[in-house]
Scaffold this motif. Sequence first.
Motif, PDB file in Angstrom:
ATOM      1  N   UNK A 178       0.822  -1.208   0.000  1.00  0.00           N
ATOM      2  CA  UNK A 178       0.000   0.000   0.000  1.00  0.00           C
ATOM      3  C   UNK A 178       0.858   1.262   0.000  1.00  0.00           C
ATOM      4  N   UNK A 179       1.944   1.232   0.759  1.00  0.00           N
ATOM      5  CA  UNK A 179       2.828   2.400   0.828  1.00  0.00           C
ATOM      6  C   UNK A 179       3.478   2.670  -0.523  1.00  0.00           C
ATOM      7  N   UNK A 180       3.897   1.617  -1.212  1.00  0.00           N
ATOM      8  CA  UNK A 180       4.525   1.774  -2.520  1.00  0.00           C
ATOM      9  C   UNK A 180       3.522   2.281  -3.553  1.00  0.00           C
ATOM     10  N   UNK A 181       2.296   1.786  -3.467  1.00  0.00           N
ATOM     11  CA  UNK A 181       1.247   2.242  -4.386  1.00  0.00           C
ATOM     12  C   UNK A 181       0.951   3.717  -4.137  1.00  0.00           C
ATOM     13  N   UNK A 185       1.266   6.623  -6.984  1.00  0.00           N
ATOM     14  CA  UNK A 185       0.116   7.396  -7.447  1.00  0.00           C
ATOM     15  C   UNK A 185       0.061   8.794  -6.847  1.00  0.00           C
ATOM     16  N   UNK A 186       0.989   9.074  -5.923  1.00  0.00           N
ATOM     17  CA  UNK A 186       1.049  10.369  -5.237  1.00  0.00           C
ATOM     18  C   UNK A 186      -0.277  10.651  -4.519  1.00  0.00           C
ATOM     19  N   UNK A 189      -1.749   6.879   1.892  1.00  0.00           N
ATOM     20  CA  UNK A 189      -1.896   5.439   2.077  1.00  0.00           C
ATOM     21  C   UNK A 189      -3.336   5.093   2.458  1.00  0.00           C
ATOM     22  N   UNK A 190      -4.006   6.008   3.163  1.00  0.00           N
ATOM     23  CA  UNK A 190      -5.414   5.795   3.514  1.00  0.00           C
ATOM     24  C   UNK A 190      -6.272   5.713   2.260  1.00  0.00           C
ATOM     25  N   UNK A 191      -5.988   6.569   1.296  1.00  0.00           N
ATOM     26  CA  UNK A 191      -6.720   6.542   0.033  1.00  0.00           C
ATOM     27  C   UNK A 191      -6.498   5.225  -0.692  1.00  0.00           C
ATOM     28  N   UNK A 192      -5.266   4.731  -0.671  1.00  0.00           N
ATOM     29  CA  UNK A 192      -4.961   3.455  -1.315  1.00  0.00           C
ATOM     30  C   UNK A 192      -5.738   2.326  -0.644  1.00  0.00           C
ATOM     31  N   UNK A 193      -5.781   2.326   0.685  1.00  0.00           N
ATOM     32  CA  UNK A 193      -6.518   1.292   1.403  1.00  0.00           C
ATOM     33  C   UNK A 193      -7.985   1.288   1.000  1.00  0.00           C
ATOM     34  N   UNK A 194      -8.541   2.488   0.790  1.00  0.00           N
ATOM     35  CA  UNK A 194      -9.931   2.596   0.358  1.00  0.00           C
ATOM     36  C   UNK A 194     -10.108   1.980  -1.024  1.00  0.00           C
TER      37      UNK A 194
END
Length: 227
Positions: A178-181, A185-186, A189-194
């Motif tokens: 998630x951190x790498x994503x 994507x700039x 990490x919370x947005x990625x988790x969503x």
Amino acid sequence: MTIRVLLVDDQPLLRTGFRLILEAESDITVVGQAGDGKDAMEQTRALLPDVVLMDIRMPGVDGIEATRRIVREAAPTAHVPKVLVLTTFDLDEYIVEALRSGASGFLLKDVPPDELVQAIRVVAAGDAIVAPSVTRRLLDRFSKRLPSAYEQATPARLDRLTERELEVLRLIAKGMSNAEIAAKLVVSETTVKTHVGNVLTKLGLRDRVQAVVLAYETGLITPGALP
């Protein structure tokens, strides 16, 4: 909370090594050891481990069948142990079947001790883990079976995803955290988790491990797309 681990491997020396690594951690305890799949199933019923560290190739009942039975038997109960499969490069053909059987992830047998410990904590918490190097090896192995992105449109099942969610799925399938994503994507990490949660829900997947399998089975990514 202490994580209860059952070690399953037909090599006593490997079991001893894993035990020494895990019992050095204050939040992990090894509750038992098994040398084959049949013994693993029996000890899982008796000891109720949180995580089963499962080898694949063993005499008698192998790790894939043992995983399938452990997950199936535990499904109706309140306690469902997580299975973390160990593999070597020459066993890649078994990985997908192990995941389909209900495993929560897979690692290489030569995984560094700190990564092994972290992986056990991750699956015990209900998440899944995919070793990026094994993901790359898997995709290389199956590349000839995958349709080209230029030959096939996005599968109908993936049409329910937004463009951003589709992008996140591609990055998950490349083995990125998630951190790498988030860095790629700039976004936070919370947005990625969503986004990851939306992908799993819309596709009816249990975890990101199944997302990896779906991505290469549908031809969403190809080995050439790997970093």
